[in-house]
Design an enzyme around this catalytic site. Structure first.
Site, PDB file in Angstrom:
ATOM      1  N   SER A  17       0.836  -1.198   0.000  1.00  0.00           N
ATOM      2  CA  SER A  17       0.000   0.000   0.000  1.00  0.00           C
ATOM      3  C   SER A  17       0.871   1.247   0.000  1.00  0.00           C
ATOM      4  CB  SER A  17      -0.911   0.000   1.226  1.00  0.00           C
ATOM      5  OG  SER A  17      -1.635   1.216   1.277  1.00  0.00           O
ATOM      6  N   HIS A  46      -0.639  -1.251  -4.335  1.00  0.00           N
ATOM      7  CA  HIS A  46      -2.015  -1.053  -3.895  1.00  0.00           C
ATOM      8  C   HIS A  46      -2.215   0.442  -3.657  1.00  0.00           C
ATOM      9  CE1 HIS A  46      -5.799  -2.424  -1.976  1.00  0.00           C
ATOM     10  NE2 HIS A  46      -5.629  -1.363  -1.185  1.00  0.00           N
ATOM     11  N   ASP A 104      -4.825   3.377  -2.581  1.00  0.00           N
ATOM     12  CA  ASP A 104      -6.090   3.723  -1.937  1.00  0.00           C
ATOM     13  C   ASP A 104      -6.542   5.113  -2.364  1.00  0.00           C
ATOM     14  OD1 ASP A 104      -6.537   1.401  -0.288  1.00  0.00           O
ATOM     15  OD2 ASP A 104      -4.834   2.053   0.922  1.00  0.00           O
ATOM     16  N   MET A 159      -9.350   7.847  -1.695  1.00  0.00           N
ATOM     17  CA  MET A 159     -10.351   8.216  -0.692  1.00  0.00           C
ATOM     18  C   MET A 159     -10.954   9.570  -1.023  1.00  0.00           C
ATOM     19  SD  MET A 159      -8.263   7.081   2.728  1.00  0.00           S
ATOM     20  CE  MET A 159      -7.250   5.590   2.735  1.00  0.00           C
ATOM     21  N   HIS A 163      -7.870   0.814  -5.291  1.00  0.00           N
ATOM     22  CA  HIS A 163      -8.942   0.565  -4.331  1.00  0.00           C
ATOM     23  C   HIS A 163      -9.714   1.856  -4.115  1.00  0.00           C
ATOM     24  CE1 HIS A 163      -9.956  -0.573   0.140  1.00  0.00           C
ATOM     25  NE2 HIS A 163     -11.035  -0.470  -0.602  1.00  0.00           N
ATOM     26  N   MET A 183     -12.189   3.947  -2.296  1.00  0.00           N
ATOM     27  CA  MET A 183     -12.962   4.130  -1.063  1.00  0.00           C
ATOM     28  C   MET A 183     -13.777   5.411  -1.240  1.00  0.00           C
ATOM     29  SD  MET A 183     -10.175   3.279   1.898  1.00  0.00           S
ATOM     30  CE  MET A 183      -9.031   1.916   1.763  1.00  0.00           C
ATOM     31  N   MET A 232     -11.770  -6.032   4.425  1.00  0.00           N
ATOM     32  CA  MET A 232     -11.013  -5.057   5.200  1.00  0.00           C
ATOM     33  C   MET A 232     -10.859  -5.567   6.635  1.00  0.00           C
ATOM     34  SD  MET A 232     -10.208  -2.613   3.153  1.00  0.00           S
ATOM     35  CE  MET A 232      -9.550  -1.484   4.405  1.00  0.00           C
ATOM     36  N   ASP A 269      -6.749  -6.563   3.665  1.00  0.00           N
ATOM     37  CA  ASP A 269      -5.994  -5.318   3.796  1.00  0.00           C
ATOM     38  C   ASP A 269      -6.280  -4.706   5.164  1.00  0.00           C
ATOM     39  OD1 ASP A 269      -4.714  -2.897   3.479  1.00  0.00           O
ATOM     40  OD2 ASP A 269      -6.131  -2.097   2.014  1.00  0.00           O
TER      41      ASP A 269
END
Length: 227
Positions: A11, A36, A38, A40, A69, A71, A140, A186
């Site tokens: 990540s 990875h 993220d 957001m 990913h 979110m 998660m 994760d």
């Protein structure tokens, strides 16, 4: 003893945002299977991270698989944008949209892999109907939004149930995809928790805080892969 084949994603959320390209290269040199990333939105989770421009910069710096990913609410509206800048897999949250099947199908029509993520509080039973549609399910093991959190052990039972139901339904033979289902975990992943989730049935772990804290990331990646 059967040799396990576990993928390791790193990540980049735990890396230095002022040096994203260098951090992506560091992840590649460490022998990881994926970066990875993220994304957001500050609404679905109480934090803001990066957008398409940052993913584009990461993509220019590495040949690794980009595991994006989302979110965020309304993930469908952003799929094309992230695919254009290099995403190989787009995972979105079950809790973030009512158009789950449509979103998965659209990602596939764009020629990319699709994943569906589940928050710690979401019942595992809600994931089972999507096994044949997804390339990946993500459980998660922390509350999404921030790195460095403690692992939530309740996820272990969910992984066991998911893996058991997948195998009971016929496993790979029941899937439209030619590839086996990836069960990713994760949150709070280190050598101890990696072994726990892999023993429970996961085949793809994501770690950030642990790996970026090491002087030699490569050793940590190998430790997780061999857990």
């Amino acid at each position: 003893m059967v040799k396990r084949s576990t993928k390791v994603g790193v990540s980049i959320l735990s890396g230095d945002f002022s040096r994203l390209g260098d951090e992506a290269k560091r992840i590649e040199d460490a022998g990881a299977d994926a970066v990875h990333i993220d994304i957001m939105d500050g609404h679905f989770v109480p934090n803001l991270t990066m957008g398409p421009k940052a993913v584009e910069a990461i993509n220019r710096s590495t040949d690794l698989f980009l595991d994006v990913h989302l979110m965020m609410y309304n993930p469908f509206d952003y799929i094309e944008r992230f695919i254009e800048v290099g995403a190989d897999l787009i995972t979105f949250h079950f809790e973030a949209t009512e158009n789950i099947e449509e979103t998965i199908q659209f990602i596939h029509r764009c020629g990319k892999k699709a994943g569906l993520a589940f928050n710690p509080e979401t019942s595992v039973s809600l994931s089972l109907k999507y096994f044949d549609l997804c390339d990946l399910v993500l459980f998660m093991s922390v509350h999404p939004g921030f790195g460095g959190q403690q692992f939530i052990p309740d996820v272990l039972e969910k992984i066991e149930i998911a893996k058991g139901c997948y195998l009971k339904s016929g496993g790979q033979e029941s899937r439209k995809s030619k590839d086996p289902l990836m069960i990713q975990v994760d949150g709070g992943i280190n050598p101890d928790t990696a072994k726990q989730v892999i023993d429970a049935g996961a085949n793809f772990v994501v770690s950030g805080h642990y790996l970026f804290s090491l002087p030699v990331m490569q050793e940590g990646v190998q430790t997780l892969r061999n857990s």
